[in-house]
Design an enzyme around this catalytic site. Structure first.
Site, PDB file in Angstrom:
ATOM      1  N   HIS A 179      11.082   1.912  18.554  1.00 39.47           N
ATOM      2  CA  HIS A 179      10.096   1.026  17.928  1.00 39.47           C
ATOM      3  C   HIS A 179      10.118  -0.358  18.563  1.00 39.47           C
ATOM      4  O   HIS A 179       9.066  -0.964  18.774  1.00 39.47           O
ATOM      5  CB  HIS A 179      10.351   0.912  16.427  1.00 39.47           C
ATOM      6  N   THR A 238      14.322  -4.587   8.400  1.00 44.84           N
ATOM      7  CA  THR A 238      15.329  -4.557   7.344  1.00 44.84           C
ATOM      8  C   THR A 238      16.046  -3.223   7.199  1.00 44.84           C
ATOM      9  O   THR A 238      16.875  -3.061   6.315  1.00 44.84           O
ATOM     10  CB  THR A 238      14.672  -4.908   5.992  1.00 44.84           C
ATOM     11  N   ASP A 292       9.411  -6.243   7.819  1.00 43.49           N
ATOM     12  CA  ASP A 292       9.055  -4.843   7.597  1.00 43.49           C
ATOM     13  C   ASP A 292      10.338  -4.059   7.348  1.00 43.49           C
ATOM     14  O   ASP A 292      11.105  -3.840   8.262  1.00 43.49           O
ATOM     15  CB  ASP A 292       8.309  -4.324   8.828  1.00 43.49           C
ATOM     16  N   SER A 335      -0.479   4.072   5.056  1.00 43.21           N
ATOM     17  CA  SER A 335      -1.790   3.475   4.761  1.00 43.21           C
ATOM     18  C   SER A 335      -2.240   2.490   5.829  1.00 43.21           C
ATOM     19  O   SER A 335      -3.347   1.960   5.752  1.00 43.21           O
ATOM     20  CB  SER A 335      -1.748   2.775   3.396  1.00 43.21           C
ATOM     21  N   GLY A 346       0.833  -1.196   0.000  1.00 38.95           N
ATOM     22  CA  GLY A 346       0.000   0.000   0.000  1.00 38.95           C
ATOM     23  C   GLY A 346       0.862   1.237   0.000  1.00 38.95           C
ATOM     24  O   GLY A 346       2.097   1.163  -0.047  1.00 38.95           O
ATOM     25  N   SER A 364       1.882  -1.529   8.386  1.00 32.87           N
ATOM     26  CA  SER A 364       2.626  -2.118   9.507  1.00 32.87           C
ATOM     27  C   SER A 364       1.721  -2.444  10.684  1.00 32.87           C
ATOM     28  O   SER A 364       1.847  -3.513  11.295  1.00 32.87           O
ATOM     29  CB  SER A 364       3.762  -1.190   9.944  1.00 32.87           C
TER      30      SER A 364
END
Length: 169
Positions: free
Chosen positions: A50, A35, A80, A13, A9, A16
């Site tokens: 995070h 990554t 991700d 959007s 997307g 995740s």
């Protein structure tokens, strides 16, 4: 045999968040395979924040390129994201689209030989307008071709639009 759910997307959007929800519904201890390359100290701090925000139920793995080197057998794995992963190949191979695509496809094929459930997040960067320079155009092409490659192999494909998951495949 690998099970693949590909989620794509536009920017912001909800890809995740949706992928994290799916992973936590499928496993009490999913793997978050991030990554992103750490470019500077500020980026390192953002990554650490995070990781803390995701919580203790996650096993966090940071891997810039060689995702298949990790033993993921029997696990639910959220990757991700494909865009950052491709960026690492693209820069390391001096913006060579063909070499970057070939290396990423080869690594992806090795990865999905593992018997795991993969939830893979990517971006549709070509939806946001026409690239303004040659490097952006090359990368947009690379991203589109890799998204097609993954989507063809996926069991499920979901397109996120304004936080709403839309089943594609």
């Amino acid at each position: 045999m690998a099970k693949i759910h590909f989620i794509t997307g536009g920017q912001r959007s909800g890809k995740s968040s949706y992928a994290q929800t799916l992973a936590l519904e499928a496993s009490s201890n999913p793997i978050y395979l991030a990554t992103s390359r750490i470019w500077d100290e500020g980026h390192r701090e953002r990554i650490e924040r995070h990781q803390r925000d995701r919580g203790d139920e996650w096993t966090n793995i940071e891997e810039e390129k060689y995702l298949s080197q990790h033993n993921l057998h029997g696990r639910v794995v959220l990757i991700d994201c494909v865009t950052l992963w491709l960026t690492n190949f693209f820069f390391d191979l001096e913006s060579n689209i063909e070499a970057s695509l070939q290396e990423a496809q080869k690594e992806f094929d090795k990865l999905i030989q593992q018997d795991a459930t993969f939830i893979i997040v990517s971006n549709e960067i070509g939806l946001g307008g026409h690239p303004t320079n040659e490097i952006q155009m090359k990368f947009t092409d690379l991203q589109g071709w890799m998204n097609q490659y993954i989507a063809k192999r996926a069991d499920q494909v979901t397109m996120m639009v304004s936080g709403i998951p839309m089943k594609v495949k």
